[in-house]
Design a protein around this motif. Sequence first.
Motif, mmCIF file in Angstrom:
data_model
loop_
_atom_site.group_PDB
_atom_site.id
_atom_site.type_symbol
_atom_site.label_atom_id
_atom_site.label_comp_id
_atom_site.label_asym_id
_atom_site.label_seq_id
_atom_site.Cartn_x
_atom_site.Cartn_y
_atom_site.Cartn_z
ATOM 1 N N LEU A 35 31.152 -51.995 13.247
ATOM 2 C CA LEU A 35 31.391 -50.783 14.049
ATOM 3 C C LEU A 35 30.744 -49.323 13.564
ATOM 4 O O LEU A 35 30.796 -48.237 14.352
ATOM 5 C CB LEU A 35 32.190 -50.812 14.914
ATOM 6 N N ALA A 36 31.320 -49.283 12.013
ATOM 7 C CA ALA A 36 30.673 -47.630 11.644
ATOM 8 C C ALA A 36 29.358 -47.699 11.357
ATOM 9 O O ALA A 36 29.099 -46.801 11.828
ATOM 10 C CB ALA A 36 31.059 -48.054 10.398
ATOM 11 N N PHE A 38 27.318 -48.423 13.434
ATOM 12 C CA PHE A 38 27.105 -47.952 15.213
ATOM 13 C C PHE A 38 27.168 -46.302 16.168
ATOM 14 O O PHE A 38 26.800 -46.108 16.078
ATOM 15 C CB PHE A 38 27.731 -49.278 16.062
ATOM 16 N N MET A 39 28.783 -46.330 15.012
ATOM 17 C CA MET A 39 28.973 -44.759 15.383
ATOM 18 C C MET A 39 27.883 -44.012 14.253
ATOM 19 O O MET A 39 27.961 -43.114 15.135
ATOM 20 C CB MET A 39 30.629 -45.237 15.069
ATOM 21 N N VAL A 40 28.106 -43.897 13.040
ATOM 22 C CA VAL A 40 27.634 -43.123 13.052
ATOM 23 C C VAL A 40 25.567 -43.060 12.800
ATOM 24 O O VAL A 40 25.516 -42.134 13.198
ATOM 25 C CB VAL A 40 27.013 -43.877 11.061
ATOM 26 N N LYS A 42 25.062 -43.381 16.343
ATOM 27 C CA LYS A 42 25.133 -42.272 17.542
ATOM 28 C C LYS A 42 25.384 -41.419 17.618
ATOM 29 O O LYS A 42 24.262 -40.756 18.251
ATOM 30 C CB LYS A 42 26.565 -43.361 18.154
ATOM 31 N N HIS A 43 26.441 -41.202 16.023
ATOM 32 C CA HIS A 43 26.197 -39.693 15.778
ATOM 33 C C HIS A 43 25.156 -38.698 15.400
ATOM 34 O O HIS A 43 24.773 -37.676 16.230
ATOM 35 C CB HIS A 43 27.215 -39.204 15.131
ATOM 36 N N GLN A 46 22.932 -38.489 18.006
ATOM 37 C CA GLN A 46 23.331 -37.150 19.163
ATOM 38 C C GLN A 46 23.172 -36.027 18.096
ATOM 39 O O GLN A 46 22.496 -35.062 19.053
ATOM 40 C CB GLN A 46 25.258 -37.835 19.345
ATOM 41 N N MET A 160 20.392 -47.424 21.768
ATOM 42 C CA MET A 160 21.798 -47.891 21.468
ATOM 43 C C MET A 160 22.727 -49.117 21.843
ATOM 44 O O MET A 160 23.292 -49.661 21.118
ATOM 45 C CB MET A 160 22.585 -46.703 21.475
ATOM 46 N N GLY A 164 23.448 -52.031 19.453
ATOM 47 C CA GLY A 164 24.500 -52.940 19.828
ATOM 48 C C GLY A 164 24.409 -54.536 19.850
ATOM 49 O O GLY A 164 24.591 -55.118 19.301
#
Length: 477
Positions: A35-36, A38-40, A42-43, A46, A160, A164
């Motif tokens: 999760l970390a 994926f979020m990094v 994605k951020h 973006q 993404m 995932g």
Amino acid sequence: MSWVARRWHYRRSLASRVALLTTMAVGASIAVMALAAFMVMKHETQAALDQSLLNRATQAAGSNALSEVTVRGAPAWMLGAADVRIIFVNAEREEILSADDLPSFALGKPELAVAAGERPHSIRTLSDEGGTRYRVATVPAGSGQALVLAQSLESQDLTMRKLGTVMLVSGGLGVLAAALAGWAVASNGLRPVRRLTRSVEKIAVTEDLTPLRVEGDDEIARLAAAFNQMLGALAASRDRQRRLVADAGHELRTPLTSLRTNLDLLAQADGAVPTGAVGLSDTARRELLDDVRGQIEELTILVGDLVVLARDDEPEAAISALDLAEVVDRAVTRVRRRAPGLEFDVLLEPWPSQGDATGLERAITNLLDNAAKWSPPGGTITVRLAAGVLTVDDEGPGIKAADRAHVFDRFWRAEESRSMPGSGLGLAIVRQVVDQHEGHVEIEESPGGGARMSLSIPSGTDPGASASGQFREQGRE
């Protein structure tokens, strides 16, 4: 929790619980890391897209002809921006100038605020009627106008989603591998525990208290060593029990045989006396009855001593504050009645302590009874209590140095005492009571040539505070 669930819960093995906990821990770690990541990802993606759109919009806003070309409907690819949609916003007339391929999403106040100069730039995500998401960046483009660049996020969303999916599959495989590894480690790591369990179960079935084999110096080896200590204690307890039963049977046999013989004689005397035979006289009958009474009393004392010594657990005692001098005083009074032909020289110093007054009185009585048994008629028993040490001196033959180490053993009797009354348990009870009070007892030679028994009990308070130099003296009788 249902009955089946409870039954399953208690039947789970330690290996399964270790494997389950390992799997849960690894699974949680993989989930958090995935999760970390994926979020990094994605951020960062973006942020890179936003910076790219803002840079391109700022550069394009410097072209004066860009608005005219855009208003006339030129496609974006002619302007070198095939991946974006170019839109102009007029803040004064609140109208949007764009080519024909404008996405079906609605621009609003953020873009008009940039055109009016109220904000330096604007960037946000909008969705059209078909659900396609766009990243919309707005920068000023002259007086009262703003340039808007809108780029579809479809390719980024696809990337993404693929990322995932890859992380989900990789995480699942990682959890499965962790479960297998946890089960293998738990099974192999608990193999010594299973061997130890089988050995202990064998001991429970066969009652063979042979020590277990200890290998290594890890926790399992320490557990096996602890089991060996327990087995040693059990073996010693069983040996003591066997010796107690054997010695008790031997000691009980003599008074029971004598008692039965005397009762048989009395029964025969009360029966019919043949002609010419002489029955028991009144004097002989009284002597037999006195003998029976003495044997019953001796047997009662022996059984009571056996009950005290046979208990592996310490009996519940009434622990309270006491004065050892008062306990000794009561014991001396009791023994003085039993031995009227002896003199007692008693000098007692108060000694406050904590303990079982009944048990201490019985132990001190046994010491005094032993001194009375060995003292000659008219002899003197000297009793002193000073600084918590009780000394009892007799005027008997004393105890040989070789026998002193065995005096406090159960059923041990010196050669000289074989023909004297007693069971050899009195001094054993003394040592047991003293040990329970964390005291000390020893045998020395008396200055008068007899035996000296010394008994010490720890003080419960400061002895100097209560003694105050005063003594209780009974004198000689």
